[in-house]
Structure formats: C-alpha cells, structure tokens
Motif scaffolding. Structure first.
Motif, mmCIF file in Angstrom:
data_model
loop_
_atom_site.group_PDB
_atom_site.id
_atom_site.type_symbol
_atom_site.label_atom_id
_atom_site.label_comp_id
_atom_site.label_asym_id
_atom_site.label_seq_id
_atom_site.Cartn_x
_atom_site.Cartn_y
_atom_site.Cartn_z
ATOM 1 N N LYS A 10 -23.483 0.821 -41.588
ATOM 2 C CA LYS A 10 -22.328 1.632 -41.980
ATOM 3 C C LYS A 10 -22.644 2.216 -43.350
ATOM 4 C CE LYS A 10 -19.230 0.291 -38.792
ATOM 5 N NZ LYS A 10 -18.676 1.168 -37.809
ATOM 6 N N VAL A 11 -22.515 3.532 -43.465
ATOM 7 C CA VAL A 11 -22.787 4.226 -44.723
ATOM 8 C C VAL A 11 -21.651 5.189 -45.024
ATOM 9 C CG1 VAL A 11 -25.300 4.038 -44.507
ATOM 10 C CG2 VAL A 11 -24.131 6.043 -43.588
ATOM 11 N N ILE A 12 -21.626 5.675 -46.252
ATOM 12 C CA ILE A 12 -20.606 6.625 -46.674
ATOM 13 C C ILE A 12 -21.274 7.966 -46.954
ATOM 14 C CG2 ILE A 12 -18.920 7.173 -48.471
ATOM 15 C CD1 ILE A 12 -18.609 4.108 -48.853
ATOM 16 N N ILE A 13 -20.714 9.029 -46.386
ATOM 17 C CA ILE A 13 -21.187 10.383 -46.692
ATOM 18 C C ILE A 13 -20.644 10.729 -48.079
ATOM 19 C CG2 ILE A 13 -21.124 12.807 -46.025
ATOM 20 C CD1 ILE A 13 -20.605 11.818 -43.126
ATOM 21 N N VAL A 20 -19.445 6.224 -41.834
ATOM 22 C CA VAL A 20 -20.035 6.557 -40.541
ATOM 23 C C VAL A 20 -21.090 5.504 -40.182
ATOM 24 C CG1 VAL A 20 -19.618 9.047 -40.749
ATOM 25 C CG2 VAL A 20 -21.733 8.078 -41.632
ATOM 26 N N THR A 21 -21.567 5.547 -38.937
ATOM 27 C CA THR A 21 -22.552 4.582 -38.443
ATOM 28 C C THR A 21 -23.844 5.309 -38.092
ATOM 29 O OG1 THR A 21 -20.756 3.286 -37.500
ATOM 30 C CG2 THR A 21 -22.972 2.788 -36.726
ATOM 31 N N ILE A 51 -26.120 10.160 -48.483
ATOM 32 C CA ILE A 51 -25.318 9.018 -48.037
ATOM 33 C C ILE A 51 -25.551 7.834 -48.962
ATOM 34 C CG2 ILE A 51 -25.205 9.728 -45.599
ATOM 35 C CD1 ILE A 51 -27.550 7.916 -44.984
ATOM 36 N N LYS A 52 -24.618 6.899 -48.926
ATOM 37 C CA LYS A 52 -24.762 5.694 -49.741
ATOM 38 C C LYS A 52 -24.289 4.489 -48.936
ATOM 39 C CE LYS A 52 -20.315 6.340 -52.039
ATOM 40 N NZ LYS A 52 -19.635 6.499 -53.319
ATOM 41 N N PRO A 53 -24.733 3.291 -49.330
ATOM 42 C CA PRO A 53 -24.319 2.099 -48.584
ATOM 43 C C PRO A 53 -22.820 1.888 -48.619
ATOM 44 C CG PRO A 53 -26.028 1.582 -50.198
ATOM 45 C CD PRO A 53 -25.599 2.985 -50.445
ATOM 46 N N SER A 54 -22.295 1.356 -47.554
ATOM 47 C CA SER A 54 -20.884 1.000 -47.489
ATOM 48 C C SER A 54 -20.756 -0.482 -47.786
ATOM 49 C CB SER A 54 -20.340 1.314 -46.088
ATOM 50 O OG SER A 54 -19.034 0.848 -45.965
#
Length: 55
Positions: A10-13, A20-21, A51-54
C-alpha cells in the motif's frame, strides 16, 4: 538495483494523497528507474518519486 516497493504494498500517491495498492513493478532500463502500476488505476504508471510508503 532493487525497487523500493513490492507487489501488494500500500502506497500513497504524493500529488493526490490517495492510498493505492501496487500490482506490478518494472525497471525501465533507458530511464534507470522503476515504474509501478496500481490496482486502482491499471492504465496509469507511477515512478518511485511520485509515490511514498503508507505507514
């Protein structure tokens, strides 16, 4: 070179803040960077700097 993110992470745009996945990652040789496809937007790809880690 190893990718920062793996399939099913799971990451963050960064631009939208949306979580998102990741469904696929690919190394783009001529650009020397990884691109990622996400489940929510299968026709769009993102680079690691978008993107960055969630957490």
């Amino acid at each position: 070179m190893k990718s920062k993110f793996q399939v099913n992470d799971k990451v963050i745009i960064k631009t939208s803040g949306e979580t998102v996945t990741i469904t696929k990652s690919s190394y783009i040789t001529n650009m020397k960077r990884y691109s990622y496809t996400v489940k929510e937007y299968p026709s769009t790809f993102y680079f690691e700097d978008e993107i960055k880690p969630s957490n």
